[in-house]
Design a protein around this motif. Structure first.
Motif, PDB file in Angstrom:
ATOM      1  N   MET A 131       0.828  -1.188   0.000  1.00 51.57           N
ATOM      2  CA  MET A 131       0.000   0.000   0.000  1.00 51.57           C
ATOM      3  C   MET A 131       0.871   1.249   0.000  1.00 51.57           C
ATOM      4  SD  MET A 131      -3.303  -0.047   0.188  1.00 51.57           S
ATOM      5  CE  MET A 131      -4.471  -1.333   0.025  1.00 51.57           C
ATOM      6  N   ALA A 132       0.478   2.205  -0.756  1.00 49.80           N
ATOM      7  CA  ALA A 132       1.174   3.486  -0.797  1.00 49.80           C
ATOM      8  C   ALA A 132       0.484   4.454   0.159  1.00 49.80           C
ATOM      9  CB  ALA A 132       1.148   4.043  -2.212  1.00 49.80           C
ATOM     10  N   MET A 133       1.190   5.523   0.488  1.00 52.84           N
ATOM     11  CA  MET A 133       0.639   6.545   1.377  1.00 52.84           C
ATOM     12  C   MET A 133       0.551   7.863   0.602  1.00 52.84           C
ATOM     13  SD  MET A 133       0.268   4.903   4.195  1.00 52.84           S
ATOM     14  CE  MET A 133       0.258   5.859   5.659  1.00 52.84           C
ATOM     15  N   CYS A 134      -0.521   8.597   0.813  1.00 54.66           N
ATOM     16  CA  CYS A 134      -0.667   9.920   0.212  1.00 54.66           C
ATOM     17  C   CYS A 134       0.354  10.847   0.868  1.00 54.66           C
ATOM     18  CB  CYS A 134      -2.079  10.454   0.428  1.00 54.66           C
ATOM     19  SG  CYS A 134      -2.332  12.139  -0.182  1.00 54.66           S
ATOM     20  N   LYS A 135       1.151  11.552   0.064  1.00 47.63           N
ATOM     21  CA  LYS A 135       2.183  12.419   0.640  1.00 47.63           C
ATOM     22  C   LYS A 135       1.606  13.698   1.225  1.00 47.63           C
ATOM     23  CE  LYS A 135       3.581  14.799  -3.597  1.00 47.63           C
ATOM     24  NZ  LYS A 135       4.701  15.073  -4.477  1.00 47.63           N
ATOM     25  N   PHE A 136       0.345  13.971   0.983  1.00 50.58           N
ATOM     26  CA  PHE A 136      -0.287  15.171   1.512  1.00 50.58           C
ATOM     27  C   PHE A 136      -1.025  14.916   2.824  1.00 50.58           C
ATOM     28  CE2 PHE A 136      -0.082  15.675  -3.117  1.00 50.58           C
ATOM     29  CZ  PHE A 136       0.722  16.791  -3.184  1.00 50.58           C
ATOM     30  N   CYS A 137      -1.806  13.824   2.899  1.00 54.40           N
ATOM     31  CA  CYS A 137      -2.612  13.569   4.090  1.00 54.40           C
ATOM     32  C   CYS A 137      -2.210  12.291   4.825  1.00 54.40           C
ATOM     33  CB  CYS A 137      -4.093  13.524   3.730  1.00 54.40           C
ATOM     34  SG  CYS A 137      -4.542  12.154   2.646  1.00 54.40           S
ATOM     35  N   SER A 138      -1.259  11.528   4.317  1.00 57.30           N
ATOM     36  CA  SER A 138      -0.727  10.296   4.928  1.00 57.30           C
ATOM     37  C   SER A 138      -1.765   9.189   5.084  1.00 57.30           C
ATOM     38  CB  SER A 138      -0.082  10.598   6.276  1.00 57.30           C
ATOM     39  OG  SER A 138       0.965  11.514   6.117  1.00 57.30           O
ATOM     40  N   LYS A 139      -2.773   9.146   4.239  1.00 60.36           N
ATOM     41  CA  LYS A 139      -3.744   8.056   4.248  1.00 60.36           C
ATOM     42  C   LYS A 139      -3.303   7.001   3.231  1.00 60.36           C
ATOM     43  CE  LYS A 139      -7.700  10.824   5.616  1.00 60.36           C
ATOM     44  NZ  LYS A 139      -9.015  11.317   5.221  1.00 60.36           N
ATOM     45  N   GLU A 140      -3.757   5.760   3.432  1.00 58.15           N
ATOM     46  CA  GLU A 140      -3.418   4.686   2.507  1.00 58.15           C
ATOM     47  C   GLU A 140      -4.168   4.867   1.193  1.00 58.15           C
ATOM     48  OE1 GLU A 140      -3.933   0.753   3.858  1.00 58.15           O
ATOM     49  OE2 GLU A 140      -2.602   1.009   5.579  1.00 58.15           O
ATOM     50  N   ILE A 141      -3.429   4.687   0.081  1.00 53.71           N
ATOM     51  CA  ILE A 141      -4.028   4.758  -1.248  1.00 53.71           C
ATOM     52  C   ILE A 141      -3.430   3.651  -2.102  1.00 53.71           C
ATOM     53  CG2 ILE A 141      -4.528   7.239  -1.214  1.00 53.71           C
ATOM     54  CD1 ILE A 141      -1.997   7.667  -2.893  1.00 53.71           C
ATOM     55  N   THR A 142      -4.091   3.338  -3.182  1.00 50.63           N
ATOM     56  CA  THR A 142      -3.544   2.456  -4.203  1.00 50.63           C
ATOM     57  C   THR A 142      -3.587   3.222  -5.514  1.00 50.63           C
ATOM     58  OG1 THR A 142      -5.709   1.492  -4.616  1.00 50.63           O
ATOM     59  CG2 THR A 142      -4.274   0.321  -3.096  1.00 50.63           C
ATOM     60  N   TRP A 143      -2.788   2.782  -6.465  1.00 48.23           N
ATOM     61  CA  TRP A 143      -2.717   3.478  -7.746  1.00 48.23           C
ATOM     62  C   TRP A 143      -3.347   2.627  -8.828  1.00 48.23           C
ATOM     63  CZ3 TRP A 143      -1.416   8.437  -8.029  1.00 48.23           C
ATOM     64  CH2 TRP A 143      -0.718   8.980  -6.958  1.00 48.23           C
ATOM     65  N   TYR A 144      -4.108   3.274  -9.705  1.00 50.25           N
ATOM     66  CA  TYR A 144      -4.756   2.630 -10.838  1.00 50.25           C
ATOM     67  C   TYR A 144      -4.307   3.354 -12.094  1.00 50.25           C
ATOM     68  CZ  TYR A 144      -8.465   1.361 -14.110  1.00 50.25           C
ATOM     69  OH  TYR A 144      -9.153   0.941 -15.202  1.00 50.25           O
ATOM     70  N   LYS A 145      -3.877   2.610 -13.104  1.00 44.06           N
ATOM     71  CA  LYS A 145      -3.420   3.224 -14.349  1.00 44.06           C
ATOM     72  C   LYS A 145      -4.558   3.221 -15.352  1.00 44.06           C
ATOM     73  CE  LYS A 145       0.432   3.474 -17.387  1.00 44.06           C
ATOM     74  NZ  LYS A 145       1.407   4.421 -17.008  1.00 44.06           N
ATOM     75  N   GLU A 146      -4.948   4.421 -15.769  1.00 39.82           N
ATOM     76  CA  GLU A 146      -6.005   4.582 -16.756  1.00 39.82           C
ATOM     77  C   GLU A 146      -5.396   5.271 -17.969  1.00 39.82           C
ATOM     78  OE1 GLU A 146      -9.774   7.409 -16.904  1.00 39.82           O
ATOM     79  OE2 GLU A 146     -10.015   5.786 -15.460  1.00 39.82           O
ATOM     80  N   GLY A 147      -5.148   4.508 -19.016  1.00 38.57           N
ATOM     81  CA  GLY A 147      -4.465   5.066 -20.178  1.00 38.57           C
ATOM     82  C   GLY A 147      -3.027   5.387 -19.811  1.00 38.57           C
ATOM     83  N   ARG A 148      -2.647   6.650 -19.919  1.00 40.56           N
ATOM     84  CA  ARG A 148      -1.296   7.082 -19.566  1.00 40.56           C
ATOM     85  C   ARG A 148      -1.262   7.803 -18.223  1.00 40.56           C
ATOM     86  NH1 ARG A 148       0.682  10.291 -24.698  1.00 40.56           N
ATOM     87  NH2 ARG A 148       2.445  10.649 -23.337  1.00 40.56           N
ATOM     88  N   LYS A 149      -2.381   7.851 -17.524  1.00 42.69           N
ATOM     89  CA  LYS A 149      -2.487   8.612 -16.286  1.00 42.69           C
ATOM     90  C   LYS A 149      -2.674   7.685 -15.090  1.00 42.69           C
ATOM     91  CE  LYS A 149      -5.010  12.530 -14.441  1.00 42.69           C
ATOM     92  NZ  LYS A 149      -6.073  13.487 -14.667  1.00 42.69           N
ATOM     93  N   ASN A 150      -1.931   7.945 -14.008  1.00 38.19           N
ATOM     94  CA  ASN A 150      -2.093   7.199 -12.760  1.00 38.19           C
ATOM     95  C   ASN A 150      -3.100   7.926 -11.877  1.00 38.19           C
ATOM     96  OD1 ASN A 150      -0.215   5.203 -13.360  1.00 38.19           O
ATOM     97  ND2 ASN A 150       1.464   6.502 -12.726  1.00 38.19           N
ATOM     98  N   ILE A 151      -4.050   7.170 -11.331  1.00 39.03           N
ATOM     99  CA  ILE A 151      -5.114   7.746 -10.517  1.00 39.03           C
ATOM    100  C   ILE A 151      -5.040   7.137  -9.121  1.00 39.03           C
ATOM    101  CG2 ILE A 151      -7.608   7.987 -10.274  1.00 39.03           C
ATOM    102  CD1 ILE A 151      -7.755   7.740 -13.328  1.00 39.03           C
ATOM    103  N   PRO A 152      -5.005   7.984  -8.053  1.00 36.73           N
ATOM    104  CA  PRO A 152      -4.997   7.431  -6.697  1.00 36.73           C
ATOM    105  C   PRO A 152      -6.396   6.994  -6.283  1.00 36.73           C
ATOM    106  CG  PRO A 152      -4.926   9.822  -6.607  1.00 36.73           C
ATOM    107  CD  PRO A 152      -4.852   9.438  -8.060  1.00 36.73           C
ATOM    108  N   LEU A 153      -6.477   5.837  -5.627  1.00 35.27           N
ATOM    109  CA  LEU A 153      -7.759   5.304  -5.176  1.00 35.27           C
ATOM    110  C   LEU A 153      -7.732   5.076  -3.673  1.00 35.27           C
ATOM    111  CD1 LEU A 153      -8.415   2.557  -7.885  1.00 35.27           C
ATOM    112  CD2 LEU A 153      -9.404   4.837  -7.784  1.00 35.27           C
ATOM    113  N   ASN A 154      -8.855   5.323  -3.014  1.00 39.38           N
ATOM    114  CA  ASN A 154      -9.028   5.005  -1.602  1.00 39.38           C
ATOM    115  C   ASN A 154      -9.188   3.494  -1.465  1.00 39.38           C
ATOM    116  OD1 ASN A 154      -8.969   7.665  -0.644  1.00 39.38           O
ATOM    117  ND2 ASN A 154     -11.128   7.953  -1.168  1.00 39.38           N
ATOM    118  N   PRO A 155      -8.994   2.940  -0.257  1.00 37.72           N
ATOM    119  CA  PRO A 155      -9.189   1.490  -0.070  1.00 37.72           C
ATOM    120  C   PRO A 155     -10.605   1.010  -0.418  1.00 37.72           C
ATOM    121  CG  PRO A 155      -8.015   2.409   1.801  1.00 37.72           C
ATOM    122  CD  PRO A 155      -8.442   3.565   0.944  1.00 37.72           C
ATOM    123  N   ASP A 156     -11.611   1.893  -0.326  1.00 35.48           N
ATOM    124  CA  ASP A 156     -12.977   1.493  -0.671  1.00 35.48           C
ATOM    125  C   ASP A 156     -13.244   1.524  -2.170  1.00 35.48           C
ATOM    126  OD1 ASP A 156     -13.045   4.200  -1.131  1.00 35.48           O
ATOM    127  OD2 ASP A 156     -14.753   4.611   0.154  1.00 35.48           O
ATOM    128  N   GLY A 157     -12.275   1.987  -2.979  1.00 31.74           N
ATOM    129  CA  GLY A 157     -12.417   1.983  -4.429  1.00 31.74           C
ATOM    130  C   GLY A 157     -12.722   3.328  -5.041  1.00 31.74           C
TER     131      GLY A 157
END
Length: 68
Positions: free
Chosen positions: A1-27
């Motif tokens: 799991m990655a951490m948001c560098k701004f708020c320190s919450k757990e996030i995961t990354w999803y690649k959509e096309g050429r862009k990475n999108i941060p996702l919360n654990p709930d999706g």
């Protein structure tokens, strides 16, 4: 799991096309107020506010290859 560098919450990354999108654990897409404030404070320079000499200097620095 990655951490948001701004708020320190757990996030995961999803690649959509050429862009990475941060996702919360709930999706859902992660978007925190700290990130929005940080991105809004980025300073931009308008081309009309620069002199032609400064523009030429910036273009020269961009176009010259770096020595390795």
């Amino acid at each position: 799991m990655a951490m948001c560098k701004f708020c320190s919450k757990e996030i995961t990354w999803y690649k959509e096309g050429r862009k990475n999108i941060p996702l919360n654990p709930d999706g859902g897409t992660h978007s925190c107020e700290e990130m929005k404030r940080s991105l809004s404070s980025v300073r931009t320079i308008g081309r009309e506010s620069l002199t032609p000499e400064e523009i030429a200097r910036y273009e020269k620095q961009i176009n010259t290859p770096k020595k390795k």
